[in-house]
Design an enzyme around this catalytic site. Structure first.
Site, PDB file in Angstrom:
ATOM      1  N   ARG A 238     155.188 -45.701  96.097  1.00  0.00           N
ATOM      2  CA  ARG A 238     153.858 -45.374  95.611  1.00  0.00           C
ATOM      3  C   ARG A 238     152.856 -45.560  96.738  1.00  0.00           C
ATOM      4  O   ARG A 238     152.951 -46.505  97.524  1.00  0.00           O
ATOM      5  CB  ARG A 238     153.464 -46.280  94.427  1.00  0.00           C
ATOM      6  CG  ARG A 238     154.167 -45.941  93.129  1.00  0.00           C
ATOM      7  CD  ARG A 238     153.676 -44.622  92.547  1.00  0.00           C
ATOM      8  NE  ARG A 238     154.297 -44.319  91.273  1.00  0.00           N
ATOM      9  CZ  ARG A 238     155.417 -43.611  91.134  1.00  0.00           C
ATOM     10  NH1 ARG A 238     156.046 -43.154  92.199  1.00  0.00           N
ATOM     11  NH2 ARG A 238     155.900 -43.367  89.933  1.00  0.00           N
ATOM     12  N   GLU A 267     146.451 -38.549  95.305  1.00  0.00           N
ATOM     13  CA  GLU A 267     147.211 -37.306  95.442  1.00  0.00           C
ATOM     14  C   GLU A 267     146.626 -36.214  94.559  1.00  0.00           C
ATOM     15  O   GLU A 267     146.141 -36.520  93.463  1.00  0.00           O
ATOM     16  CB  GLU A 267     148.685 -37.554  95.062  1.00  0.00           C
ATOM     17  CG  GLU A 267     149.374 -38.558  95.957  1.00  0.00           C
ATOM     18  CD  GLU A 267     150.814 -38.848  95.533  1.00  0.00           C
ATOM     19  OE1 GLU A 267     151.509 -39.542  96.284  1.00  0.00           O
ATOM     20  OE2 GLU A 267     151.225 -38.382  94.444  1.00  0.00           O
ATOM     21  N   HIS A 286     155.027 -35.603  97.726  1.00  0.00           N
ATOM     22  CA  HIS A 286     155.615 -36.362  96.618  1.00  0.00           C
ATOM     23  C   HIS A 286     156.783 -35.596  95.984  1.00  0.00           C
ATOM     24  O   HIS A 286     156.770 -35.273  94.794  1.00  0.00           O
ATOM     25  CB  HIS A 286     154.552 -36.684  95.566  1.00  0.00           C
ATOM     26  CG  HIS A 286     154.900 -37.879  94.721  1.00  0.00           C
ATOM     27  ND1 HIS A 286     153.950 -38.704  94.183  1.00  0.00           N
ATOM     28  CD2 HIS A 286     156.094 -38.395  94.318  1.00  0.00           C
ATOM     29  CE1 HIS A 286     154.535 -39.665  93.490  1.00  0.00           C
ATOM     30  NE2 HIS A 286     155.839 -39.498  93.555  1.00  0.00           N
TER      31      HIS A 286
END
Length: 320
Positions: A238, A267, A286
């Site tokens: 994370r 993000e 991601h």
């Protein structure tokens, strides 16, 4: 009437089709844009179950609006987007998707390590930009991987899967975890280290920790100063576990050699993000679990959890 499930992002109909006899599905119409907050709250008001992504914040406001809600199925292993205590107060079950993405995420983590160490993205851009005119002895020379020391911070399922890959490269394996993992020590030859000691010894430092109050910005200025100047940092957990300004400073001041990042504090990031502009950083959007097969398994597990709970049974993978 069938229970109503709201799906917060457009997903393939063939994934939903086997469950249509059991549920009425309502779904946000876009695949690449998160559902607006006002739409989410409106849809939650009549939903018995919700299938959501990390982009959705499940908090007191959401749960208060969702009077009929019995379950939130989160399409991720992590669930820092969900106030689990608030869900318990509202008698709402929260589930996640462990196990099914372990190997795929470990593949990506190790690929990111390799791409960063061997400067693969930089090398590909070197050709695209028309810069390859001659061969030189140290052209885009990177770091070896075989025989080096990997330090895995967070020895959960994914951490152990990364360690298995590292073992195949003849790497020495160090790890730090909230508790010792004797099985990993016996099966993989992993050696436990306190966090500062791991940072001092590892050639590759891999973050695979969940985001909690304790791990927020765990990789801070002091952590990067403790690492070797030749160390490579990889984050596939994370973004909030890292102080991004401290990482930027460490990279630009040559305190560490390079970084491979699949996750960020906020993000999505833009091309103007400071870390994107550094040659010694590989940034990915991601995509840790992003194989078609694994993403389908994650969705199916969410739907199986929804079906189990809404049929009066126990969830398959409840968040404890």
């Amino acid at each position: 009437m069938k229970p109503v499930i709201y799906v917060t992002r457009k997903i393939p109909d063939e994934v939903l089709q086997p469950y249509r006899d059991s549920f009425e599905f309502r779904m946000w119409e876009k695949e690449d844009v998160p559902v607006p907050r006002d739409v989410l709250l409106k849809e939650a008001a009549s939903a018995d179950g919700v299938l959501c992504l990390l982009t959705e914040t499940i908090d007191h406001e959401f749960l208060a609006a969702a009077k009929n809600l019995k379950i939130v199925a989160n399409m991720a292993v992590g669930y820092d987007n969900i106030d689990v205590e608030a869900a318990r107060e509202h008698d709402v079950v929260v589930t996640n998707t462990p196990d099914v993405l372990t190997e795929t995420t470990a593949d990506l983590t190790f690929a990111l390590l390799m791409a960063t160490a061997r400067r693969l993205v930089e090398a590909a851009d070197y050709i695209r930009d028309g810069e390859w005119e001659y061969w030189t002895p140290y052209l885009l020379a990177g770091s070896d991987i075989h025989g080096k020391t990997i330090g895995i911070v967070g020895m959960g399922r994914i951490g152990e899967a990364v360690a298995r890959r590292a073992k195949g490269f003849g790497m020495s394996i160090l790890y730090h975890n909230r508790s010792r993992k004797e099985s990993a020590e016996q099966e993989l030859g992993a050696v436990y280290r306190e966090f500062p000691k791991l940072l001092q010894e590892a050639d590759f430092v891999i973050s695979l920790i969940p985001l909690t109050e304790q791990t927020s910005e765990m990789f801070n200025r002091d952590a990067f100063k403790t690492m070797k100047s030749s160390a490579i940092f990889v984050n596939a957990s994370r973004g909030g576990t890292v102080d991004e300004q401290a990482l930027y400073d460490a990279l630009t001041n040559n305190e560490i050699r390079a970084a491979g990042l699949d996750v960020f504090v906020n993000e999505p990031i833009s091309p103007e993000h400071p870390l994107v502009g550094l040659d010694n950083v590989v940034c990915l959007p991601h995509i840790g679990s992003a194989s078609a097969a694994t993403r389908t398994k994650m969705l199916e597990l969410c739907l199986d959890n929804l079906k189990a709970v809404l049929n009066g049974g126990e969830s398959v993978t409840p968040v404890k």
